[in-house]
Design a protein around this motif. Sequence first.
Motif, PDB file in Angstrom:
ATOM      1  N   ALA A 254     -19.822  15.269 -42.186  1.00  0.00           N
ATOM      2  CA  ALA A 254     -19.068  15.771 -43.358  1.00  0.00           C
ATOM      3  C   ALA A 254     -18.499  14.607 -44.165  1.00  0.00           C
TER       4      ALA A 254
ATOM      5  N   LEU B 116     -23.380   8.060 -48.987  1.00  0.00           N
ATOM      6  CA  LEU B 116     -23.755   9.001 -50.053  1.00  0.00           C
ATOM      7  C   LEU B 116     -23.863   8.333 -51.422  1.00  0.00           C
TER       8      LEU B 116
ATOM      9  N   GLY C 193     -15.264   5.016 -51.256  1.00  0.00           N
ATOM     10  CA  GLY C 193     -14.268   5.722 -52.078  1.00  0.00           C
ATOM     11  C   GLY C 193     -13.463   6.762 -51.321  1.00  0.00           C
ATOM     12  N   GLY C 194     -14.018   7.313 -50.248  1.00  0.00           N
ATOM     13  CA  GLY C 194     -13.301   8.350 -49.502  1.00  0.00           C
ATOM     14  C   GLY C 194     -12.415   7.807 -48.395  1.00  0.00           C
TER      15      GLY C 194
ATOM     16  N   SER D 208      -7.099  15.301 -50.711  1.00  0.00           N
ATOM     17  CA  SER D 208      -8.380  15.363 -51.421  1.00  0.00           C
ATOM     18  C   SER D 208      -8.445  16.719 -52.094  1.00  0.00           C
TER      19      SER D 208
ATOM     20  N   GLN E  28      -8.941  16.789 -58.662  1.00  0.00           N
ATOM     21  CA  GLN E  28      -8.595  15.398 -58.970  1.00  0.00           C
ATOM     22  C   GLN E  28      -9.596  14.724 -59.914  1.00  0.00           C
TER      23      GLN E  28
ATOM     24  N   HIS F  17     -15.855  15.968 -57.497  1.00  0.00           N
ATOM     25  CA  HIS F  17     -16.390  14.700 -56.978  1.00  0.00           C
ATOM     26  C   HIS F  17     -16.553  14.616 -55.458  1.00  0.00           C
TER      27      HIS F  17
ATOM     28  N   PRO G  66     -22.725  16.550 -48.051  1.00  0.00           N
ATOM     29  CA  PRO G  66     -23.885  15.746 -47.662  1.00  0.00           C
ATOM     30  C   PRO G  66     -25.096  16.616 -47.324  1.00  0.00           C
TER      31      PRO G  66
ATOM     32  N   SER H 190      -9.264  13.779 -44.993  1.00  0.00           N
ATOM     33  CA  SER H 190      -8.961  14.657 -46.135  1.00  0.00           C
ATOM     34  C   SER H 190     -10.279  15.016 -46.828  1.00  0.00           C
ATOM     35  N   THR H 191     -11.168  14.047 -46.942  1.00  0.00           N
ATOM     36  CA  THR H 191     -12.477  14.289 -47.554  1.00  0.00           C
ATOM     37  C   THR H 191     -13.321  15.182 -46.629  1.00  0.00           C
TER      38      THR H 191
ATOM     39  N   VAL I  92     -14.791  19.167 -47.085  1.00  0.00           N
ATOM     40  CA  VAL I  92     -16.217  19.517 -47.025  1.00  0.00           C
ATOM     41  C   VAL I  92     -16.456  20.616 -45.983  1.00  0.00           C
TER      42      VAL I  92
HETATM   43  P1  AMP Z   1     -11.240  11.402 -51.529  1.00  0.00           P
HETATM   44  O1  AMP Z   1     -10.466  11.467 -52.793  1.00  0.00           O
HETATM   45  O2  AMP Z   1     -10.619  10.581 -50.460  1.00  0.00           O
HETATM   46  O3  AMP Z   1     -11.638  12.749 -51.031  1.00  0.00           O
HETATM   47  O4  AMP Z   1     -12.584  10.618 -51.838  1.00  0.00           O
HETATM   48  C1  AMP Z   1     -13.504  11.080 -52.774  1.00  0.00           C
HETATM   49  C2  AMP Z   1     -14.482   9.981 -53.057  1.00  0.00           C
HETATM   50  O5  AMP Z   1     -15.231   9.703 -51.855  1.00  0.00           O
HETATM   51  C3  AMP Z   1     -15.508  10.356 -54.092  1.00  0.00           C
HETATM   52  O6  AMP Z   1     -15.085   9.986 -55.382  1.00  0.00           O
HETATM   53  C4  AMP Z   1     -16.739   9.585 -53.637  1.00  0.00           C
HETATM   54  O7  AMP Z   1     -16.649   8.242 -54.013  1.00  0.00           O
HETATM   55  C5  AMP Z   1     -16.624   9.645 -52.130  1.00  0.00           C
HETATM   56  N1  AMP Z   1     -17.212  10.852 -51.493  1.00  0.00           N
HETATM   57  C6  AMP Z   1     -17.577  12.027 -52.067  1.00  0.00           C
HETATM   58  N2  AMP Z   1     -18.019  12.894 -51.144  1.00  0.00           N
HETATM   59  C7  AMP Z   1     -17.926  12.247 -49.945  1.00  0.00           C
HETATM   60  C8  AMP Z   1     -18.228  12.617 -48.589  1.00  0.00           C
HETATM   61  N3  AMP Z   1     -18.694  13.826 -48.272  1.00  0.00           N
HETATM   62  N4  AMP Z   1     -18.027  11.673 -47.628  1.00  0.00           N
HETATM   63  C9  AMP Z   1     -17.545  10.451 -47.936  1.00  0.00           C
HETATM   64  N5  AMP Z   1     -17.230  10.049 -49.182  1.00  0.00           N
HETATM   65  C10 AMP Z   1     -17.421  10.936 -50.169  1.00  0.00           C
END
Ligand code: AMP
Length: 338
Positions: free
Chosen positions: A111, A116, A167-168, A237, A241, A253, A257, A284-285, A289
Amino acid sequence: MKQLAKKILSILCVSVLLISCLASSGCQQEASGTLFALDTYITLRAYGRHAQAAVDQCTGEITRLENLLSTTRSYSDIYKINHQEGPVAVSDETAQLITRSLSITEETQGAFDITLRPLISLWGFEQEPRLPEEEELLTALSLSGAGHLSLTGHSVLLDPGCGVDLGGIAKGYITDRLVSILEEQKVPGAMLVLGGNVYAHGTRENGKPWRVGVQDPRDEHGIVGVVEAQDQCVITSGGYQRYFEQDGITYHHILSPETGYPADSGFLSVTIVSSDGTLADALSTALFVMGPEKAEAYWKSHPGFGFVAVLEDGSLLVTEDCHFTPETGFAATILQKG
Ligand code: AMP
Ligand code: MG
């Protein structure tokens, strides 16, 4: 002679007063700093004798880590991984963060996934967001997945066309590094806000825990409730946002996956409460998911964090360990471990 003795005594008294005043919280110094970095607004607030030094050091540390982990700066470790052919030698810190990320990918059954990048670039959230064609999505999906990345010591090798995106997780990791600075400087209390990532260090000046509002995803000026936090991250997350709309549909955003599309799991936002910033950011990310059922099961089987989630109907799912109080009008289901 008597006059001189009086003078010395009064100077001594003033000195003693000053020293005891500096040692007590009444004479605490306050310091704050704001900057735009990591693609977000950052506010640092601290009090205590070394507050200013701590805020200055934190600012420098944010810049150092952005230079190391950014996907867009040509000298960063991540840029090199994504753009150079063949194995790329990275710093110890980057190697450790990639290792941690890969282990969270495994724990969350994919997740959360730092590979990605091809999908994230396709959706263009950093520059010009757009709805990709189905075929483009399938290609990007085939180039995503942890199987495309290998890490041996400090050497990272990616399959051609693949990429890494932290980014996550990066803001959470950076938060942990800032916490080390606060601890080194013996700062009794601080509040660090990196976009949706908040860290509440120590206590407020009155000795009480910090109060962190959890934003209402459906009202940018409202909150759904308050977390009382002490030495904890409160990291959110949310689909609200970063997003764009096309033909009446909202695309955000945080990507699934599995499908390559924005995750449509039933959550509007997930807030993680934990003393581990790196974990909190990744989870949080990941939990966003996963959706409600999987998120609950994950929490029940993994220690070290709690969560507050807002469901699509505006109701809340809250774990018992969060010190969370909902605002009036918000119905909360409390999850229990036992
Ligand atoms: P967050 O705000 O911590 O949830 O991070 C979101 C950012 O993580 C996005 O803008 C992408 O750069 C990246 N991202 C998006 N989907 C995923 C995912 N499923 N797993 C890891 N990184 C992700
Ligand atoms: Mg995150």
